[in-house]
Design a protein around this motif. Structure first.
Motif, PDB file in Angstrom:
ATOM      1  N   VAL A   1       0.856  -1.190   0.000  1.00  0.00           N
ATOM      2  CA  VAL A   1       0.000   0.000   0.000  1.00  0.00           C
ATOM      3  C   VAL A   1       0.890   1.238   0.000  1.00  0.00           C
ATOM      4  CG1 VAL A   1      -1.825   1.262   1.207  1.00  0.00           C
ATOM      5  CG2 VAL A   1      -1.759  -1.240   1.333  1.00  0.00           C
ATOM      6  N   ASP A   2       0.666   2.122  -0.950  1.00  0.00           N
ATOM      7  CA  ASP A   2       1.365   3.397  -1.046  1.00  0.00           C
ATOM      8  C   ASP A   2       0.361   4.476  -0.669  1.00  0.00           C
ATOM      9  OD1 ASP A   2       2.380   5.850  -1.912  1.00  0.00           O
ATOM     10  OD2 ASP A   2       3.252   5.028  -3.740  1.00  0.00           O
ATOM     11  N   HIS A   3       0.499   5.038   0.529  1.00  0.00           N
ATOM     12  CA  HIS A   3      -0.431   6.048   1.015  1.00  0.00           C
ATOM     13  C   HIS A   3      -0.108   7.438   0.484  1.00  0.00           C
ATOM     14  CE1 HIS A   3      -2.493   3.420   3.881  1.00  0.00           C
ATOM     15  NE2 HIS A   3      -1.301   2.890   4.127  1.00  0.00           N
ATOM     16  N   CYS A   4       0.964   7.571  -0.269  1.00  0.00           N
ATOM     17  CA  CYS A   4       1.359   8.883  -0.798  1.00  0.00           C
ATOM     18  C   CYS A   4       0.622   9.178  -2.097  1.00  0.00           C
ATOM     19  CB  CYS A   4       2.866   8.935  -1.004  1.00  0.00           C
ATOM     20  SG  CYS A   4       3.788   8.768   0.536  1.00  0.00           S
TER      21      CYS A   4
ATOM     22  N   GLY B   1       0.364   6.402  -4.603  1.00  0.00           N
ATOM     23  CA  GLY B   1      -0.005   5.121  -5.186  1.00  0.00           C
ATOM     24  C   GLY B   1       0.926   4.565  -6.233  1.00  0.00           C
TER      25      GLY B   1
ATOM     26  N   ARG C   1       5.828  -1.019   8.198  1.00  0.00           N
ATOM     27  CA  ARG C   1       5.183   0.252   7.889  1.00  0.00           C
ATOM     28  C   ARG C   1       6.251   1.338   7.942  1.00  0.00           C
ATOM     29  NH1 ARG C   1      -0.364  -0.045  11.542  1.00  0.00           N
ATOM     30  NH2 ARG C   1      -1.433  -1.551  10.192  1.00  0.00           N
TER      31      ARG C   1
ATOM     32  N   TYR D   1       6.903   5.501   8.066  1.00  0.00           N
ATOM     33  CA  TYR D   1       6.264   6.763   8.445  1.00  0.00           C
ATOM     34  C   TYR D   1       7.176   7.932   8.088  1.00  0.00           C
ATOM     35  CZ  TYR D   1       3.234   3.782  11.231  1.00  0.00           C
ATOM     36  OH  TYR D   1       2.346   2.821  11.632  1.00  0.00           O
TER      37      TYR D   1
ATOM     38  N   ARG E   1       3.110  10.460   9.718  1.00  0.00           N
ATOM     39  CA  ARG E   1       2.105   9.997   8.756  1.00  0.00           C
ATOM     40  C   ARG E   1       2.570   8.692   8.110  1.00  0.00           C
ATOM     41  NH1 ARG E   1       1.839  13.316   3.634  1.00  0.00           N
ATOM     42  NH2 ARG E   1       3.156  11.645   2.922  1.00  0.00           N
TER      43      ARG E   1
ATOM     44  N   ASP F   1       3.252   6.311   5.330  1.00  0.00           N
ATOM     45  CA  ASP F   1       3.494   6.465   3.895  1.00  0.00           C
ATOM     46  C   ASP F   1       3.368   5.154   3.129  1.00  0.00           C
ATOM     47  OD1 ASP F   1       3.966   9.206   4.035  1.00  0.00           O
ATOM     48  OD2 ASP F   1       6.123   8.963   4.266  1.00  0.00           O
ATOM     49  N   TYR F   2       3.957   4.086   3.657  1.00  0.00           N
ATOM     50  CA  TYR F   2       3.984   2.808   2.939  1.00  0.00           C
ATOM     51  C   TYR F   2       3.749   1.648   3.892  1.00  0.00           C
ATOM     52  CZ  TYR F   2       6.497   5.626  -0.499  1.00  0.00           C
ATOM     53  OH  TYR F   2       6.865   6.599  -1.388  1.00  0.00           O
ATOM     54  N   GLU F   3       3.142   0.592   3.343  1.00  0.00           N
ATOM     55  CA  GLU F   3       3.002  -0.685   4.041  1.00  0.00           C
ATOM     56  C   GLU F   3       3.520  -1.758   3.106  1.00  0.00           C
ATOM     57  OE1 GLU F   3      -0.825  -1.283   6.188  1.00  0.00           O
ATOM     58  OE2 GLU F   3      -1.375   0.594   5.167  1.00  0.00           O
TER      59      GLU F   3
END
Length: 104
Positions: free
Chosen positions: A11-14, A16, A49, A51, A56, A58-60
């Motif tokens: 998962v890219d929370h920034c 994608g 994970r 941060y 925040r 950022d990645y998983e």
């Protein structure tokens, strides 16, 4: 020669762009590299994970390292990779025994 290892971003929370991407490092036989890549595609490895400096997420993802390298210097490589992109400041790994995310 360093044995192959790698990590995958699930998962890219920034933005994608890295979701589903794998990163292989180290050297060794093609069979060994293929084995690491197959493990990452299958979602095997140790969950992490990453941060940023503000806390925040950022990645998983997951990381696969050679036997005996768990918790060592190789576990910093996903954070080091992300530092240039997001200013990541911390990586946490899932402790399978406690279920807690622990900073490295």
């Amino acid at each position: 020669m360093r044995e192959p290892y790698g990590w995958a971003i699930a998962v890219d929370h920034c933005d994608g762009q890295y979701a589903g991407r794998s990163f292989l490092r180290g050297s060794g036989s093609r069979a060994a590299r293929d084995q690491v890549h197959a493990a990452l595609r299958a979602g095997q490895g140790t969950p992490f994970r990453i941060y940023d400096g503000d806390g925040r997420l950022d990645y998983e993802g997951t990381i696969v390292v050679p036997p005996g390298a768990e918790g060592g210097a190789l576990w910093f490589t996903p954070k080091d990779w992300a530092a240039a992109d997001t200013g990541s400041a911390e990586i946490r790994y899932l402790n399978a025994d406690t279920g807690a995310w622990e900073p490295l």
